[in-house]
Design a protein around this motif. Structure first.
Motif, PDB file in Angstrom:
ATOM      1  N   THR A  48       0.840  -1.193   0.000  1.00  0.00           N
ATOM      2  CA  THR A  48       0.000   0.000   0.000  1.00  0.00           C
ATOM      3  C   THR A  48       0.872   1.238   0.000  1.00  0.00           C
ATOM      4  O   THR A  48       2.050   1.192   0.378  1.00  0.00           O
ATOM      5  CB  THR A  48      -0.935   0.031   1.226  1.00  0.00           C
ATOM      6  N   LEU A  78       0.783  -1.727   8.043  1.00  0.00           N
ATOM      7  CA  LEU A  78       0.176  -2.608   7.054  1.00  0.00           C
ATOM      8  C   LEU A  78       0.211  -4.024   7.619  1.00  0.00           C
ATOM      9  O   LEU A  78       1.246  -4.474   8.132  1.00  0.00           O
ATOM     10  CB  LEU A  78       0.966  -2.546   5.744  1.00  0.00           C
ATOM     11  N   VAL A 132      -4.955  -2.387   7.217  1.00  0.00           N
ATOM     12  CA  VAL A 132      -4.183  -1.165   7.425  1.00  0.00           C
ATOM     13  C   VAL A 132      -4.530  -0.663   8.818  1.00  0.00           C
ATOM     14  O   VAL A 132      -5.638  -0.911   9.317  1.00  0.00           O
ATOM     15  CB  VAL A 132      -4.474  -0.111   6.339  1.00  0.00           C
ATOM     16  N   VAL A 168       1.035   4.799   1.863  1.00  0.00           N
ATOM     17  CA  VAL A 168       0.480   5.400   3.069  1.00  0.00           C
ATOM     18  C   VAL A 168       1.140   6.749   3.312  1.00  0.00           C
ATOM     19  O   VAL A 168       2.360   6.895   3.181  1.00  0.00           O
ATOM     20  CB  VAL A 168       0.649   4.482   4.305  1.00  0.00           C
ATOM     21  N   PHE A 170      -4.446   5.967   3.198  1.00  0.00           N
ATOM     22  CA  PHE A 170      -3.978   4.742   2.563  1.00  0.00           C
ATOM     23  C   PHE A 170      -4.544   4.684   1.147  1.00  0.00           C
ATOM     24  O   PHE A 170      -5.697   5.040   0.898  1.00  0.00           O
ATOM     25  CB  PHE A 170      -4.450   3.515   3.344  1.00  0.00           C
ATOM     26  N   VAL A 212      -4.040  -0.364  -2.429  1.00  0.00           N
ATOM     27  CA  VAL A 212      -3.796  -1.612  -1.708  1.00  0.00           C
ATOM     28  C   VAL A 212      -3.862  -2.761  -2.713  1.00  0.00           C
ATOM     29  O   VAL A 212      -4.862  -2.914  -3.429  1.00  0.00           O
ATOM     30  CB  VAL A 212      -4.830  -1.824  -0.593  1.00  0.00           C
TER      31      VAL A 212
END
Length: 520
Positions: free
Chosen positions: A91, A107, A189, A93, A198, A201
């Motif tokens: 992901t 994560l 997350v 972030v 976020f 993903v």
């Protein structure tokens, strides 16, 4: 195709996992990763996610993100299937605030519940930790130092394969550990007294190593990356200017660079070299690359951070399988009459200026299978409206099977070059525009897939202060996008080289599966 492309379907997850596991066992050592879940939240909802604690919503940033805005407690949001076993979750972030000096964003993988899972945590005390949580009790499995700042975007990945755990931050800061607490589970997350956004993903299956390897009379190689064979498609493969295509360091010594000192020495050498890049190499500014080099990352470890590569009257160079991050200027600058440069299977993130610039009379360049990951200025061909004296008659470039992934502009922006052949690329969520052919340039835009791109092509109207160019487009697909602006005629690339364009409808799946570093 929806903008969110949520590949996870609850009723099919167990069956899909079983089928993938069977395929991996039956094809030991030869299996390839498959994407089983992806969510970029562009559909405006968080369907499929289960939140606990915090304040979660889908919000608009430069794109839509999953936002956790509270900073007064733990907060988690989980998705996926309890039957998922071996996979890599990643992901992007961006922590937005830390409520204290030892808070984190995280994560998770193999999640059993809101209080039991493996996770990688970015902490406000400038550390990254690989951890497990068992009924709310945390154990640190590995840690290292990394600069963590609110307002900065990081790419986190966490791989679970058998009992082995592996995490990375921006492709580096790698942590590994062994643990047997959890064999399967979903993803998540999380934040701890912190707020964060976020995005993007993704879950990909991880091929497992066979229990009994096939018999062999000699040990298999453990570190040598593949040397490119067959040569590039497009202009880097053309017989011109005294070179019959681009072969890089073929025939020269093979060396390995694990630090900046050795790397800079190798790229400045006058001999032909195959330079294997292993681990993160931290450099500054743009560093010159002499002719007859293959610069290739080892597996998923090859990483150039902070600086970039510069070509000044250089030629016959291959740049392959590398992650470029945080370049102070350009990540790759092909300039000053350089020619026969092949830029293939790389990932570009966070360059202050361009990811790739091709300027000042450069020629015979191919950029293929690269991933431009949320870049701002992806690719510039000719640096100035006033560069006609150096650029007219040059800047012949092929751009194919690249992933312009939520990148803003210059895919590419072209002045004077002709022909620039843009085919079989995937344009996704490009905020400003796709291709701009201006200042007398000539571009063929062919069999590409444009998704959520308001302005796929500029030509006759020019762009910004640049005057009009020429552009021919054919066989492209436009999904929730505008159309290409055509103008004039353009030299046909087939007069220079042979190629076969894939159907545009197949481009998203093939490019997602193949573009970027670690996909050779």
């Amino acid at each position: 195709m929806t903008s969110t492309r949520k590949a996870f379907v609850a009723g099919l997850a167990a069956a899909l996992t079983a089928a993938l596991t069977a395929a991996l066992v039956g094809f030991a050592g030869g299996a390839q990763a498959a994407t089983i879940f992806t969510d970029n939240f562009e559909d405006g909802d968080s369907a499929g996610w289960t939140a606990s604690g915090g304040t979660w919503s889908v919000a608009a940033d430069t794109s839509r993100v999953l936002r956790q805005s509270g900073t007064s407690s733990d907060a988690r949001s989980r998705a996926g299937s309890a039957s998922w076993t071996d996979y890599t979750v990643s992901t992007r972030v961006r922590p937005t605030a830390f409520n204290g000096t030892n808070r984190f964003v995280a994560l998770a993988a193999r999640a059993q519940s809101a209080t039991s899972y493996y996770y990688v945590a970015l902490r406000s005390n400038n550390t990254v930790e690989l951890k497990k949580l068992v009924n709310g009790s945390a154990t640190t499995l590995a840690s290292t130092s990394v600069t963590v700042s609110a307002g900065t975007t990081y790419t986190l990945s966490l791989q679970v394969s058998g009992s082995t755990l592996r995490s990375t931050v921006n492709g580096g800061s790698t942590l590994t550990a062994t643990d047997t607490a959890y064999a399967a589970g979903g993803i998540g997350v999380a934040t701890y007294y912190a707020s964060a956004d976020f995005d993007d993903v993704t879950v990909e299956t991880t091929a497992t190593t066979p229990t009994t390897p096939p018999a062999t009379t000699t040990p298999p190689p453990t570190s040598a990356p593949p040397v490119p064979t067959g040569g590039p498609i497009g202009f880097a493969g053309v017989n011109a200017l005294g070179l019959n295509g681009t072969t890089g360091g073929a025939g020269g010594r093979t060396v390995t660079a694990t630090n900046a000192t050795d790397f800079l020495e190798y790229i400045d050498s006058t001999e032909a070299l195959i330079i294997r890049v292993q681990g993160q190499i931290n450099i500054t500014s743009k560093q010159g690359v002499r002719p007859n080099k293959t610069i290739i990352g080892v597996g998923t470890s090859g990483h150039i951070n902070g600086g970039g590569l510069d070509f000044y009257r250089s030629y016959n160079v291959i740049v392959r399988n590398l992650l470029f991050t945080n370049a102070e200027d350009d990540a790759v600058n092909v300039g000053q009459e350089s020619h026969h440069i092949w830029i293939d299977h790389n990932t570009f993130r966070g360059a202050v200026d361009g990811s790739i610039d091709i300027v000042r009379g450069a020629d015979y360049v191919t950029a293929s299978w690269n991933h431009f990951d949320h870049s701002d200025k992806s690719m510039l061909i000719s640096h100035s409206d006033g560069a006609s004296s150096t650029d007219v008659g040059h800047l012949k470039v092929t751009i194919h099977h690249n992933f312009f992934d939520n990148s803003r502009q210059r895919h590419p922006r072209i002045r004077f070059g002709e022909p620039v052949h843009v085919f079989n690329n995937y344009f996704l969520n490009n905020e400003l525009y796709g291709v701009a052919s201006v200042q007398q340039a000539g571009a063929l835009v062919e069999s590409n897939y444009f998704e959520n791109v308001p302005f796929p092509c500029f030509s006759a109207s020019g762009y910004a202060d640049s005057g009009p160019g020429r552009l021919v487009h054919r066989n492209n697909v436009f999904v929730n996008s505008g159309t290409c602006e055509a103008a004039g005629t353009v030299a046909e690339p087939r007069t220079y080289y042979n190629y076969t364009a894939d159907s545009a409808s197949s481009v998203p799946s093939s490019v997602r599966a193949g573009a970027g570093y670690g996909r050779l």
